[in-house]
Write an enzyme that holds these catalytic residues in place. Structure first.
Site, PDB file in Angstrom:
ATOM      1  N   CYS A  26     -26.478 -29.970 -11.996  1.00  0.00           N
ATOM      2  CA  CYS A  26     -27.490 -29.164 -12.670  1.00  0.00           C
ATOM      3  C   CYS A  26     -27.064 -28.879 -14.113  1.00  0.00           C
ATOM      4  O   CYS A  26     -25.895 -28.616 -14.377  1.00  0.00           O
ATOM      5  CB  CYS A  26     -27.722 -27.865 -11.917  1.00  0.00           C
ATOM      6  N   GLU A  72     -24.378 -20.797  -2.678  1.00  0.00           N
ATOM      7  CA  GLU A  72     -24.049 -20.013  -1.484  1.00  0.00           C
ATOM      8  C   GLU A  72     -24.819 -20.509  -0.268  1.00  0.00           C
ATOM      9  O   GLU A  72     -24.296 -20.515   0.848  1.00  0.00           O
ATOM     10  CB  GLU A  72     -24.261 -18.510  -1.717  1.00  0.00           C
ATOM     11  N   CYS A  98     -29.314 -14.658  -5.796  1.00  0.00           N
ATOM     12  CA  CYS A  98     -30.737 -14.316  -5.922  1.00  0.00           C
ATOM     13  C   CYS A  98     -31.161 -13.602  -4.629  1.00  0.00           C
ATOM     14  O   CYS A  98     -30.403 -13.557  -3.657  1.00  0.00           O
ATOM     15  CB  CYS A  98     -31.568 -15.575  -6.140  1.00  0.00           C
TER      16      CYS A  98
END
Length: 143
Positions: A26, A72, A98
């Protein structure tokens, strides 16, 4: 003394998570995660596309594709495939989770979260705090 020793381990595990984040394809954010139980690393993960998909995390406009898995989530899913359990484990992650990942963290039985930098939205941390997960932020990783 015990607190000092724990901090030393916490920083070391976070440094490994940071190293792991570099494996991510990413461009916008590279996040790494480790799950540790009884001072043993039982899983690791970094953000990226699901198995079998091209490694590009962003679309033509530079936005992250909806199906990219967070570090995660990847680490927790790896434990699900193994004989290990996340119950009472510690999650080390380079960026706070998040809200979607926070649900997975709580439900997996992780009892402690150590992270380095804040995600733009801290509602995940608020949820975990309410769920009784011990939270610790360590910004500086050098001893």
């Amino acid at each position: 003394m015990k607190r000092e020793k724990q901090l030393k381990y916490d920083k070391a595990y976070l440094r490994i998570a940071k190293e792991w984040s570099k494996l991510s394809h990413c461009k916008r954010k590279q996040v790494g995660a480790l799950i540790v139980k009884d001072r043993m690393i039982i899983s690791d993960g970094y953000n990226g596309t699901p198995t079998g998909f091209e490694n590009f995390c962003e679309d033509e406009e530079g936005y992250t594709k909806w199906y990219v898995l967070h570090a995660e989530a990847n680490a927790i899913l790896k434990v699900a495939e193994s004989t290990q359990s996340c119950k009472d484990a510690t999650l080390y992650i380079t960026m706070s989770p998040c809200k979607e990942c926070s649900k997975l963290i709580h439900q997996s039985g992780i009892k402690r979260l150590v992270y380095q930098i804040d995600y733009k939205d801290n509602s995940g941390l608020q949820f975990l705090e309410k769920a009784g997960v011990e939270l610790e932020q360590i910004s500086e990783l050098e001893d």
